[in-house]
Motif scaffolding. Sequence first.
Motif, PDB file in Angstrom:
ATOM      1  N   PHE A 140      -6.039 -21.411   7.030  1.00 53.56           N
ATOM      2  CA  PHE A 140      -5.118 -20.544   7.852  1.00 53.56           C
ATOM      3  C   PHE A 140      -5.816 -19.816   8.741  1.00 53.56           C
ATOM      4  N   VAL A 173      -2.700 -27.838   7.773  1.00 53.48           N
ATOM      5  CA  VAL A 173      -1.543 -26.669   7.880  1.00 53.48           C
ATOM      6  C   VAL A 173      -0.613 -27.115   8.931  1.00 53.48           C
ATOM      7  N   LYS A 174       0.580 -26.536   8.357  1.00 59.16           N
ATOM      8  CA  LYS A 174       1.638 -26.767   9.509  1.00 59.16           C
ATOM      9  C   LYS A 174       2.365 -25.392   9.563  1.00 59.16           C
ATOM     10  N   ARG A 175       2.976 -25.462  10.942  1.00 55.42           N
ATOM     11  CA  ARG A 175       3.498 -24.296  11.530  1.00 55.42           C
ATOM     12  C   ARG A 175       4.785 -24.100  11.033  1.00 55.42           C
ATOM     13  N   ALA A 176       5.123 -23.065  10.400  1.00 56.78           N
ATOM     14  CA  ALA A 176       6.392 -22.688   9.973  1.00 56.78           C
ATOM     15  C   ALA A 176       7.396 -21.984  11.005  1.00 56.78           C
ATOM     16  N   THR A 180       4.119 -18.292  10.797  1.00 57.20           N
ATOM     17  CA  THR A 180       2.917 -18.584  10.107  1.00 57.20           C
ATOM     18  C   THR A 180       2.545 -19.899   9.441  1.00 57.20           C
ATOM     19  N   GLU A 182       1.709 -23.152   6.567  1.00 55.34           N
ATOM     20  CA  GLU A 182       1.846 -23.431   5.222  1.00 55.34           C
ATOM     21  C   GLU A 182       0.745 -24.647   5.212  1.00 55.34           C
TER      22      GLU A 182
END
Length: 404
Positions: A140, A173-176, A180, A182
Amino acid sequence: MAYVLGVDVGTTRTTAAVCRLDGTRDAEIALVVPSYLQLTEAGTFTVGEFGGEGWPATGFARRVGDAVPFSLGPETCPAEELTALLIMWMIGEVVAREGEQPRHVAVSHPAGWGPYRRGQLHGALRAVGVHDVTLVPEPFAAAENHAVRARVVPGSALAVFSLGSHAFSASVVKRAQNRTFELVNHIEGVDHHTGADFDDLLAALVRGRLGKDGRVSAAECEAAKRAFGPAVVISGVEIGVAEFVEEVRPSVDHLVATFLRAVGAVQPDAVLLVGGGCRMPVIGDALSASVDCRVLAEAAPEHSVAKGAAVAARLVVLGPDSEPDPIDTSVLVHTREASLRFPVGEAPRPDDDEFTAPPPRPPVDVSPLELPPRRVKRMASALKPAGRRSGSRSDSRDDDEDGR
C-alpha cells in the motif's frame, strides 16, 4: 512547518520520510540508519553503531509476534519491543531536526501480517510512548508513493515487486472507489534469492578467478551488482555483464515466476519496483520481458516504502478527498512508456478487540519457555542516539546497502 512522518523498518536499514501538510504531497527522506541495536554493558542501547562491547540485535522487525525473544546478554526482549524502540528513536531524531512533533506517524509492515502481529507492534509502540500511529502494509505504501504523481483511477490494479537484501515479496493492490487501496494478492518469498544472495553469486565469480586464497571485497560486489555497465572490476578482476547475468538468470527467473503467479489473471496498469535489490538492471529487464505494462522504479527504490508511508500519514490527517488528482510526470522506468512511482491507501485504524489472541498454530510438542517480566520502559529510557546517521544524502555505506 507542520508535517507527518513515515517509518520503514527494514532488515538492513530503517528509513524515515516526512511529508509537509501545507506543501506538496511528495515526501522527502529525513533519516536513514542501519537496523541495528546494541545493548551495552552499562545497560543502554545504541543505534546503528557497529562493533564495540555489547550485545547486538538485527533482523528483529521481521520477527514481530515471535514468542521467542532476543537474548541480549542479561536481558531478553521480544522482537516487537526492539522494533518499537528503534521507531521511537527515529521519531525523536526527526523531531530534533524539525523542531516540532509530527502530526501523525505511519509505520510500514509486511502485507502478510495479520491482526495478532499488528496488535503486538501497536502494544509495543504504546509502551514506549508512541500512540498516534497507523500501520500501513508495504505494498500500500509503495502504491501511495506512486499515486502522488500518476493518476490511478478506481478499479485499476498495480503490482508491487519488492526485493531487498534479505526479503522478497510480490503483491497486487487495487484502487478502491474512495481512493484507497485494497490487497488483491500477496506472496512472501521463502526459498528465493535476495540482494545478499546476489552479492554472494558475484563474489563467487570473482573468487573463481582469484583462486581459493583470493580476497573479495563484499562492498565492491554489492555496489557493482546494482550498477553493472558493460563490465565491472572487483578486487582487480573484470566481470562482464553477460557473465553475471548468466550466473544469476536462474535466480531471477525464479523471482519473476513467483511474481507472475501472484499477479495471476489480473492485468496491472504498472509494476512498481521496491527495495534496493531492484537497482539491478537485470531485474527490470526480466520483468519488462514478462509483463505487458510499464515497469517503474525510482532512482532509490529502497526509499519508496518510507515515502509512501509518509504520504499515507498525510491522507490520515487530511483525508483522501482533500487531495487533487496528480499530473502524470516521469521517473526512471524499465519499459517503453514513461510514467512515475507508487500509491497506497489509508490503512484502517487498529481495533484492540482484534488483538486478543494469536492465530492458531499447528500442534507441536515443545517445552514451555518462561519469559521474564518485560523491561521495555527501562530499556526505552536507556536508549541513546549513538551511531552513524544519514539524511537524504546518506553516506556511501548506506547507499551501498539494499535495504528492506
